[in-house]
Write a protein that holds these residues in place. Structure first.
Motif, PDB file in Angstrom:
ATOM      1  N   LEU A  63      18.217  56.204  16.266  1.00 35.59           N
ATOM      2  CA  LEU A  63      18.118  56.879  17.693  1.00 35.59           C
ATOM      3  C   LEU A  63      17.864  58.188  17.715  1.00 35.59           C
ATOM      4  O   LEU A  63      17.451  58.610  18.844  1.00 35.59           O
ATOM      5  N   SER A  64      18.214  58.719  16.463  1.00 35.35           N
ATOM      6  CA  SER A  64      17.907  60.345  16.600  1.00 35.35           C
ATOM      7  C   SER A  64      16.419  60.439  16.636  1.00 35.35           C
ATOM      8  O   SER A  64      16.033  61.631  17.158  1.00 35.35           O
ATOM      9  N   VAL A  86      18.431  60.496  20.963  1.00 29.33           N
ATOM     10  CA  VAL A  86      19.861  60.048  21.222  1.00 29.33           C
ATOM     11  C   VAL A  86      20.436  60.589  19.659  1.00 29.33           C
ATOM     12  O   VAL A  86      20.081  60.122  18.503  1.00 29.33           O
ATOM     13  N   GLN A  87      21.499  61.403  19.726  1.00 36.86           N
ATOM     14  CA  GLN A  87      22.108  61.953  18.551  1.00 36.86           C
ATOM     15  C   GLN A  87      23.624  61.321  18.619  1.00 36.86           C
ATOM     16  O   GLN A  87      24.531  61.669  19.548  1.00 36.86           O
ATOM     17  N   TRP A  88      23.941  60.622  17.773  1.00 35.71           N
ATOM     18  CA  TRP A  88      25.325  60.060  17.382  1.00 35.71           C
ATOM     19  C   TRP A  88      26.067  61.204  16.255  1.00 35.71           C
ATOM     20  O   TRP A  88      25.429  61.542  15.559  1.00 35.71           O
ATOM     21  N   SER A 110      17.554  67.364  24.014  1.00 36.70           N
ATOM     22  CA  SER A 110      18.913  66.943  23.588  1.00 36.70           C
ATOM     23  C   SER A 110      19.611  68.001  23.198  1.00 36.70           C
ATOM     24  O   SER A 110      19.123  68.913  22.644  1.00 36.70           O
ATOM     25  N   THR A 161      23.480  69.325  21.014  1.00 31.47           N
ATOM     26  CA  THR A 161      24.916  69.102  20.512  1.00 31.47           C
ATOM     27  C   THR A 161      25.679  70.301  20.447  1.00 31.47           C
ATOM     28  O   THR A 161      25.086  71.149  19.985  1.00 31.47           O
ATOM     29  N   SER A 203      27.507  65.747  22.906  1.00 34.00           N
ATOM     30  CA  SER A 203      25.933  65.440  22.865  1.00 34.00           C
ATOM     31  C   SER A 203      25.607  64.930  24.533  1.00 34.00           C
ATOM     32  O   SER A 203      26.175  64.202  25.023  1.00 34.00           O
ATOM     33  N   TYR A 204      24.207  65.451  24.518  1.00 33.98           N
ATOM     34  CA  TYR A 204      23.632  64.884  25.730  1.00 33.98           C
ATOM     35  C   TYR A 204      22.096  64.861  25.498  1.00 33.98           C
ATOM     36  O   TYR A 204      21.500  65.769  24.503  1.00 33.98           O
ATOM     37  N   SER A 205      21.642  63.722  26.121  1.00 31.24           N
ATOM     38  CA  SER A 205      20.213  63.452  25.642  1.00 31.24           C
ATOM     39  C   SER A 205      19.494  63.206  27.171  1.00 31.24           C
ATOM     40  O   SER A 205      20.154  62.252  27.814  1.00 31.24           O
ATOM     41  N   VAL A 252      19.105  59.625  27.905  1.00 29.51           N
ATOM     42  CA  VAL A 252      20.101  58.585  28.098  1.00 29.51           C
ATOM     43  C   VAL A 252      20.815  59.003  29.493  1.00 29.51           C
ATOM     44  O   VAL A 252      21.151  58.113  30.299  1.00 29.51           O
ATOM     45  N   GLN A 276      28.359  62.564  25.780  1.00 27.32           N
ATOM     46  CA  GLN A 276      29.128  61.602  24.761  1.00 27.32           C
ATOM     47  C   GLN A 276      29.833  62.860  24.015  1.00 27.32           C
ATOM     48  O   GLN A 276      29.394  63.645  23.260  1.00 27.32           O
TER      49      GLN A 276
END
Length: 247
Positions: A69-70, A74-76, A223, A225, A236-238, A241, A245
Motif C-alpha cells: 500500500l505504501s 497509503v502508509q500504515w 501523503s 505521517t 497519517s493522511y493520504s 484515501v 489514521q
C-alpha cells in the motif's frame, strides 16, 4: 523475524517473508493431534508452536500488505521494532530572513546648514509641526498559529498529531489542486508547525514532532505521517484515501 521488518521513522519501508511460521504451525498441530506417539510435554510445545507461528505469520502478512500500500501513497504504521537508523526527517526550523541594518544616525555637522532666513515660512511651519508629532508606530508582526500544548499522555499526543494531519490536509487541499501539490514542506518553531518553504504556516504540531511528507512524481497525490516526540503517537493522511489514521 516478524519484529525485524524494515521501517523508517515508524513507517513500513519493506518486508521479510518466510515460511518458518507455517512450518511451526504444521509441526505443532502434528504434536498436538498425535496423542499416542507424543507425550504431554511435546503437546504443550506443539500448542506454543501453533500460537507463535500464527502470530508471526500474521505480522509478516501485515508487513507485506503495508509495504504494497505504501507504493500507492497509503502508509500504515510499522509494527516492528525500530532500528538504530531511521529515515530522514525535516529539520525543526526554517531560515529566517535577516532584518535590514538600521541606517546610521545623521551627523549634525553634515546636516543642511541653509540660513534660517532662506527657509520658506511654510517649510518652517511644517518642520515645527512634525517635531511635535509622535513617530509612526512600527508595523505589527503577522499573527502566528497558536502553539500546541505539550502532551502529557499518549492519548493527548495522538489527538494532537491527528489534528495536525487533518489541518494540513485541509490547508493543502484548499490551497493547491492535484498536479500542483508542493514537492517539499518544512517545519518551523515558536510555535511548532508545518510550513511551506517560504515560511507560510499550514498546520500546528507538537513541539519536536517529526514529519514525513511525500508526493507523487506527477504531484497528483501526497501523503504525510506525523510522529510525536514524547510518546511516539503517529497520524497519517493520504490524499488517495482522504482520511486521517491515528495510532
Amino acid at each position: 523475524m516478524a519484529l525485524a521488518e524494515p521501517q523508517q521513522a515508524g513507517v513500513q519501508s519493506g518486508f521479510i517473508a518466510s515460511t518458518i511460521g507455517v512450518t511451526a504451525i504444521v509441526i505443532g498441530r502434528r504434536l498436538v493431534t498425535d496423542r499416542s506417539r507424543f507425550g504431554n510435554v511435546a503437546r504443550a510445545f506443539g500448542r506454543g508452536a501453533v500460537m507463535l507461528g500464527t502470530v508471526g505469520t500474521a505480522l509478516m502478512a501485515y508487513a507485506v500488505l503495508a509495504f504494497g500500500l505504501s507504493t500507492v501513497g497509503v502508509q500504515w504504521p510499522a509494527l516492528s521494532l525500530p532500528g538504530p537508523h531511521e529515515g530522514q526527517v525535516f529539520d525543526a526550523g526554517f531560515p529566517v530572513a535577516e532584518s535590514s541594518p538600521e541606517p546610521a544616525p545623521a551627523d549634525p555637522a553634515t546636516e543642511d546648514q541653509t540660513p534660517a532666513e532662506a527657509v520658506p515660512e511654510s517649510a518652517a511651519a511644517d518642520d515645527s509641526t512634525q517635531q511635535g508629532a509622535a513617530p509612526a508606530p512600527a508595523e505589527a508582526p503577522a499573527p502566528q498559529a497558536p502553539a500546541v500544548p505539550e502532551p502529557t499522555s499518549f492519548e493527548a499526543e495522538r489527538s494532537a498529531v491527528a489534528m495536525g494531519a487533518g489541518t494540513l490536509a485541509y490547508a493543502l487541499e484548499g490551497r493547491f489542486e492535484a498536479g500542483t501539490y508542493p514537492t517539499e514542506l518544512t517545519t518551523a518553531s515558536a510555535p511548532a508547525r508545518i510550513a511551506l518553504l517560504d515560511g507560510t504556516g499550514l498546520a500546528p504540531i507538537p513541539a519536536g514532532a517529526r514529519v514525513l511528507y511525500s508526493v507523487a512524481p506527477d504531484r497528483s497525490a501526497w501523503s504525510v505521517t506525523i510522529i510525536g516526540a514524547r510518546f511516539g503517537a503517529t497520524a497519517s493522511y493520504s490524499s488517495a484515501v482522504g482520511t486521517v489514521q491515528a495510532g
